[in-house]
Design an enzyme around this catalytic site. Structure first.
Site, PDB file in Angstrom:
ATOM      1  N   TYR A 157       1.024   3.355  -9.212  1.00  0.00           N
ATOM      2  CA  TYR A 157       2.400   1.644 -10.150  1.00  0.00           C
ATOM      3  C   TYR A 157       2.114   0.725  -9.608  1.00  0.00           C
ATOM      4  O   TYR A 157       1.687   0.667  -8.453  1.00  0.00           O
ATOM      5  CB  TYR A 157       3.674   2.278 -10.383  1.00  0.00           C
ATOM      6  CG  TYR A 157       4.594   1.903  -9.751  1.00  0.00           C
ATOM      7  CD1 TYR A 157       4.905   2.724  -8.340  1.00  0.00           C
ATOM      8  CD2 TYR A 157       5.067   1.097  -9.902  1.00  0.00           C
ATOM      9  CE1 TYR A 157       5.883   2.719  -7.873  1.00  0.00           C
ATOM     10  CE2 TYR A 157       6.561   0.527  -9.029  1.00  0.00           C
ATOM     11  CZ  TYR A 157       6.932   1.541  -7.578  1.00  0.00           C
ATOM     12  OH  TYR A 157       7.817   1.266  -7.027  1.00  0.00           O
TER      13      TYR A 157
ATOM     14  N   ARG B 266       0.515  23.019 -18.164  1.00  0.00           N
ATOM     15  CA  ARG B 266       1.304  22.933 -17.221  1.00  0.00           C
ATOM     16  C   ARG B 266       0.414  23.130 -15.965  1.00  0.00           C
ATOM     17  O   ARG B 266       0.558  24.903 -16.187  1.00  0.00           O
ATOM     18  CB  ARG B 266       2.857  22.964 -17.195  1.00  0.00           C
ATOM     19  CG  ARG B 266       3.594  22.403 -15.554  1.00  0.00           C
ATOM     20  CD  ARG B 266       5.130  22.526 -16.067  1.00  0.00           C
ATOM     21  NE  ARG B 266       5.706  21.894 -14.739  1.00  0.00           N
ATOM     22  CZ  ARG B 266       5.881  23.255 -13.743  1.00  0.00           C
ATOM     23  NH1 ARG B 266       4.792  24.968 -13.942  1.00  0.00           N
ATOM     24  NH2 ARG B 266       6.185  22.974 -12.052  1.00  0.00           N
TER      25      ARG B 266
ATOM     26  N   ARG C  99      -4.734  -3.408  -4.114  1.00  0.00           N
ATOM     27  CA  ARG C  99      -3.666  -2.279  -3.839  1.00  0.00           C
ATOM     28  C   ARG C  99      -3.656  -1.343  -4.888  1.00  0.00           C
ATOM     29  O   ARG C  99      -2.921   0.291  -4.543  1.00  0.00           O
ATOM     30  CB  ARG C  99      -2.295  -3.115  -3.443  1.00  0.00           C
ATOM     31  CG  ARG C  99      -1.149  -1.771  -2.978  1.00  0.00           C
ATOM     32  CD  ARG C  99       0.195  -1.937  -3.073  1.00  0.00           C
ATOM     33  NE  ARG C  99       1.075  -2.801  -3.984  1.00  0.00           N
ATOM     34  CZ  ARG C  99       2.315  -3.354  -2.982  1.00  0.00           C
ATOM     35  NH1 ARG C  99       2.901  -3.422  -2.268  1.00  0.00           N
ATOM     36  NH2 ARG C  99       2.856  -3.896  -4.519  1.00  0.00           N
TER      37      ARG C  99
ATOM     38  N   GLU D  68      10.485   0.199   6.032  1.00  0.00           N
ATOM     39  CA  GLU D  68      10.705  -0.763   4.930  1.00  0.00           C
ATOM     40  C   GLU D  68      12.338  -0.500   4.316  1.00  0.00           C
ATOM     41  O   GLU D  68      12.921   0.091   5.145  1.00  0.00           O
ATOM     42  CB  GLU D  68       9.613  -0.268   3.913  1.00  0.00           C
ATOM     43  CG  GLU D  68       9.535   1.055   3.342  1.00  0.00           C
ATOM     44  CD  GLU D  68       8.314   0.890   2.354  1.00  0.00           C
ATOM     45  OE1 GLU D  68       8.204   0.079   2.032  1.00  0.00           O
ATOM     46  OE2 GLU D  68       7.716   2.020   2.394  1.00  0.00           O
TER      47      GLU D  68
ATOM     48  N   LYS E 222       1.913   3.670  -3.789  1.00  0.00           N
ATOM     49  CA  LYS E 222       2.263   3.343  -4.440  1.00  0.00           C
ATOM     50  C   LYS E 222       2.530   4.256  -5.987  1.00  0.00           C
ATOM     51  O   LYS E 222       2.625   4.460  -7.109  1.00  0.00           O
ATOM     52  CB  LYS E 222       2.407   2.058  -5.052  1.00  0.00           C
ATOM     53  CG  LYS E 222       3.160   1.158  -5.525  1.00  0.00           C
ATOM     54  CD  LYS E 222       2.990   0.105  -5.896  1.00  0.00           C
ATOM     55  CE  LYS E 222       4.551  -1.293  -6.524  1.00  0.00           C
ATOM     56  NZ  LYS E 222       5.711  -1.193  -5.338  1.00  0.00           N
TER      57      LYS E 222
ATOM     58  N   LEU F 100       4.934   0.714   2.364  1.00  0.00           N
ATOM     59  CA  LEU F 100       4.082   0.183   1.124  1.00  0.00           C
ATOM     60  C   LEU F 100       3.463  -0.802   1.756  1.00  0.00           C
ATOM     61  O   LEU F 100       3.984  -1.460   2.660  1.00  0.00           O
ATOM     62  CB  LEU F 100       4.667   0.280  -0.071  1.00  0.00           C
ATOM     63  CG  LEU F 100       3.862  -0.680  -1.153  1.00  0.00           C
ATOM     64  CD1 LEU F 100       3.020   0.861  -1.697  1.00  0.00           C
ATOM     65  CD2 LEU F 100       4.965  -0.957  -2.547  1.00  0.00           C
TER      66      LEU F 100
ATOM     67  N   HIS G 240      -0.384  22.753 -11.583  1.00  0.00           N
ATOM     68  CA  HIS G 240       0.195  21.623 -10.377  1.00  0.00           C
ATOM     69  C   HIS G 240      -1.630  21.108 -10.453  1.00  0.00           C
ATOM     70  O   HIS G 240      -1.489  20.231  -9.978  1.00  0.00           O
ATOM     71  CB  HIS G 240       0.458  22.318  -9.120  1.00  0.00           C
ATOM     72  CG  HIS G 240       2.081  22.378  -9.343  1.00  0.00           C
ATOM     73  ND1 HIS G 240       2.310  23.382  -9.967  1.00  0.00           N
ATOM     74  CD2 HIS G 240       3.002  22.415  -8.453  1.00  0.00           C
ATOM     75  CE1 HIS G 240       3.877  23.483  -9.486  1.00  0.00           C
ATOM     76  NE2 HIS G 240       3.858  22.626  -9.025  1.00  0.00           N
TER      77      HIS G 240
HETATM   78  N1  PDD Z   1       8.913  -2.238  -5.031  1.00  0.00           N
HETATM   79  N2  PDD Z   1       8.153  -1.240  -0.509  1.00  0.00           N
HETATM   80  C1  PDD Z   1       8.430  -0.383  -0.818  1.00  0.00           C
HETATM   81  C2  PDD Z   1       8.956   1.230  -1.381  1.00  0.00           C
HETATM   82  C3  PDD Z   1       8.465  -0.650  -2.766  1.00  0.00           C
HETATM   83  O1  PDD Z   1       9.165  -0.281  -3.418  1.00  0.00           O
HETATM   84  C4  PDD Z   1       8.200  -1.941  -2.550  1.00  0.00           C
HETATM   85  C5  PDD Z   1       8.465  -2.627  -3.834  1.00  0.00           C
HETATM   86  C6  PDD Z   1       7.730  -3.365  -1.386  1.00  0.00           C
HETATM   87  C7  PDD Z   1       7.815  -4.544  -1.454  1.00  0.00           C
HETATM   88  O2  PDD Z   1       5.999  -4.603  -1.663  1.00  0.00           O
HETATM   89  P1  PDD Z   1       5.461  -5.612  -2.728  1.00  0.00           P
HETATM   90  O3  PDD Z   1       6.470  -6.893  -2.263  1.00  0.00           O
HETATM   91  O4  PDD Z   1       4.445  -6.115  -2.835  1.00  0.00           O
HETATM   92  O5  PDD Z   1       6.692  -5.870  -4.085  1.00  0.00           O
HETATM   93  C8  PDD Z   1       8.125  -2.861  -0.042  1.00  0.00           C
HETATM   94  C9  PDD Z   1       8.923  -2.968  -6.524  1.00  0.00           C
HETATM   95  C10 PDD Z   1       9.145  -3.972  -6.652  1.00  0.00           C
HETATM   96  C11 PDD Z   1       9.067  -1.691  -7.132  1.00  0.00           C
HETATM   97  O6  PDD Z   1       9.036  -0.968  -6.914  1.00  0.00           O
HETATM   98  O7  PDD Z   1       9.805  -2.418  -8.149  1.00  0.00           O
END
Ligand code: PDD
Length: 289
Positions: free
Chosen positions: A31, A98, A50, A184, A146, A208, A100
């Protein structure tokens, strides 16, 4: 609310996906979250890059090229009412019996997009800063993807909520030294300030690569704020003068309490104030351009 699902725009109430969707069954998808200011998608090229990285990471072909994404995204923005929105893009490996292993080609991915209003961070939060807790980072080793499989992040973030806090800062344990280093937040990136130096962890497989993170480092470079990208030991987080949190939906916030203790003097600091102002100006300039 108008959403996009597999080639069509529709009211969210009408959007349906089959229960055998691999996103539902396995969390097999990726996502993006893209902020929109004054109806313009912020850093769209970077978000699409990304997204491509995430799709490559799970070996799923990108269903659209950047031009097609841009047109669909602009249409979604136009069909929703807020000036400032946040867009959620979600692509899964589609519907299959289903198993994997990947379904046999051709795979028809499920493509979903929605928009929500994006409120500006409340002024009280900018004044007071936020409280965070720390917890061991128990996620997998591809946090640069992501992925929609967010169960570890969900559990880690809930720990913060249960403690009456805004976010959980993650410490990846290090078996060799017995210490650990900061990666993070559960849904955000984290910066440390010490003796006027802005410290950011490196964009590796353990975090991320945040789009807001990049903007903050660019603003620091362009405005003479000393900064360094390197591994940050857990003890440096506990010993910080300032801690900053960034994300597309929260922009940039000061962390003023950590594990119940004040960060620095317990108030948003000078580097936060400077970066926050620069970020707001940068956003305004991008919107005007
Ligand atoms: N999340 N690290 C993680 C694990 C995140 O889920 C996010 C953002 C960030 C920040 O990335 P960015 O600046 O590109 O938003 C770092 C989004 C906002 C979410 O999952 O809703």
């Amino acid at each position: 609310m108008t959403v996009y699902l597999n080639g069509q725009f529709m009211p969210i109430e009408e959007a349906r996906i089959p229960v055998l969707d691999r996103g539902f069954i396995f969390g097999d998808g990726v996502y993006e979250v893209i902020p929109v200011y004054s109806r313009r998608a912020f850093r769209l090229a970077e978000h699409l890059r990304r997204l491509q990285h995430s799709l490559d990471g799970i070996r799923l072909a990108n269903p659209y090229n950047d031009g097609e994404w841009t047109n669909l995204i602009n249409e979604l923005i136009a069909r929703n009412t807020s000036e400032d929105q946040y867009l959620y893009l979600h692509i899964t490996r589609g519907v299959a019996r289903r198993d994997h292993a990947f379904p046999k080609p051709p795979v028809t991915p499920t493509i979903f997009m929605m928009s929500s209003p994006l409120p500006a961070p409340p002024p009280e939060l900018l004044q007071s800063g936020i409280a965070c807790i720390t917890a061991p980072d128990n996620r997998w080793l591809r946090c640069d993807i992501k992925s929609i499989a967010l169960l570890p992040n969900v559990l880690l973030r809930q720990m913060a909520v249960d403690a009456g806090c805004a976010e959980t800062i993650l410490i990846r344990p290090e078996s060799v030294t017995g210490g650990g280093f900061m990666t993070e937040g559960a849904a955000s990136n984290i910066f440390v300030v010490k003796n006027g130096m802005l410290l950011a962890p490196p964009k590796d497989n353990l975090m991320l690569p945040g789009i807001t993170y990049d903007v903050v480092l660019e603003l620091a470079a362009a405005n003479g704020i000393p900064h360094e990208v390197r591994k940050i030991a857990a003890r440096e987080v506990f010993d910080a003068d300032e801690l900053l949190l960034t994300s597309s939906t929260k922009e940039i916030l000061a962390i003023t309490t950590l594990d119940g203790k004040p960060v620095g003097d317990g108030k948003p600091g000078a580097i936060f104030a400077k970066l926050h102002r620069l970020y707001q100006n940068f956003k305004r300039d991008v919107m005007r351009a």
